[in-house]
Design an enzyme around this catalytic site. Sequence first.
Site, short mmCIF file in Angstrom:
data_model
loop_
_atom_site.label_atom_id
_atom_site.label_comp_id
_atom_site.label_asym_id
_atom_site.label_seq_id
_atom_site.Cartn_x
_atom_site.Cartn_y
_atom_site.Cartn_z
N ASP A 67 0.82 -1.07 -0.02
CA ASP A 67 -0.11 -0.06 0.05
C ASP A 67 0.88 1.20 0.02
OD1 ASP A 67 0.83 -0.44 2.58
OD2 ASP A 67 -1.05 -0.58 3.60
N ASN A 136 -8.01 -2.06 13.98
CA ASN A 136 -9.20 -2.19 13.64
C ASN A 136 -9.50 -3.55 12.66
OD1 ASN A 136 -8.06 -1.35 11.01
ND2 ASN A 136 -9.18 0.49 10.72
N HIS A 138 -7.59 -3.80 9.92
CA HIS A 138 -7.24 -3.78 8.29
C HIS A 138 -5.98 -4.65 8.21
CE1 HIS A 138 -4.70 0.09 9.14
NE2 HIS A 138 -3.97 -1.08 9.23
N GLU A 143 -9.85 -1.31 4.78
CA GLU A 143 -10.39 -0.92 6.31
C GLU A 143 -11.68 -1.68 6.46
OE1 GLU A 143 -8.50 0.66 7.87
OE2 GLU A 143 -7.89 2.76 7.33
P1 PGA Z 1 1.87 -1.03 12.85
O1 PGA Z 1 0.94 -1.21 11.48
O2 PGA Z 1 2.99 -2.17 12.78
O3 PGA Z 1 2.55 0.21 12.57
O4 PGA Z 1 0.95 -1.26 14.07
C1 PGA Z 1 0.20 -2.54 11.26
C2 PGA Z 1 -0.66 -2.25 10.37
O5 PGA Z 1 -1.43 -1.00 10.03
O6 PGA Z 1 -0.77 -3.07 9.27
#
Ligand code: PGA
Length: 257
Positions: A67, A136, A138, A143
Site C-alpha cells: 500500500d 481495526n 485492516h 479498512e
Molecule cells: P503497525 O501497523 O505495525 O505500525 O502497528 C500495522 C498495520 O497497520 O498493518
Amino acid sequence: MNIVRCDSAEQAVRHAAELLRAQVARSPKSVMGWATGGTMARLYQELVTLQQQDPLDWSGVRSFHLDEYIGLAADHPQSYRHFLRHQLMAPLGLQEAHAHWLRGDAPDLEQAGRAYESALAQAGGIDLQLLGIGHNGHIGFNEPGARLDTRTRVVRLSPRTLAANQRFFAPGEVQPQWAITLGIQTILESQQIVLLALGEDKARAVAAMAEEPPSELCPASALQAHPATTLVLDAAAAALLTCKNTERSALPAQLPP
Ligand code: PGA
C-alpha cells in the site's frame, strides 16, 4: 491458519524473519509482497542483523508492496516507497530493477492500480505476502467494510488508522487521508501469507481475525479462507485467543518420537 505463538516480541520477530529468509533461500527469485509500519520496521531491522551474521543473496527477489499514501512523492520520508528502499531494499541488496511500486503520486490512480495488478499477474503472482494488522483489523489499507472481491484501488483511511499512524508525521505535517492498496482478493491470491502481530494493543484484532466468524468488519478475518497463512504472534498479541492448544500451530520439521 497456522498460528505460531512466541513468548516474546523478539522471538516472534526472529521467527518471521526466518520464514522470509527460508523462502528466499529456497527460491531466490521469489515474488515478495512487502508491508510497512512499526511492526515491519522491527522485522526489517532483524533481517538486516541476520544478514550481517549470515549473508543471503536477495538480489534476485522481485518486490511488490502492499500500500501507499496518496499524494506523497516517492522520496517523501513518510512514503512507503521511501521506507522500503531505506529500511529493507538497500541494506539487504534487493534490486530496484526488480521492484514494482504503487505510485501514490500517479496522475491517474485508477490506471496505476490496474497497471500494478497486471505487473503482478505477469510476475506470476505473489509467492509470499507479508502483512501486519491494524487495530481495526485492516490488512494493507483495506479498512473495515472492504469487500472480499476487492483488488488494487484507492481507499479512504479510517479515523482509527489515521490516529494510529499520526505518530509517524511531524506536528503540523500534512497526513494523507487517502491511500492506494492491494485488495483483499489480490492478497488472498498470494501463495503464502505471513502476518506478524506484536503487543497487547493488537490482541483484540488478532482474536477477531483468527477466531470470530469472518466478517467485512474485520478485513483480516478473510485470511481464514486462505490455505497457507501463518500468523506469528507474541504472547501479548495472542492473549485473547481462546483456543489455547497448539492444534493449529505449525508442526516442527521433526516430530519427537
Ligand atoms: P503497525 O501497523 O505495525 O505500525 O502497528 C500495522 C498495520 O497497520 O498493518
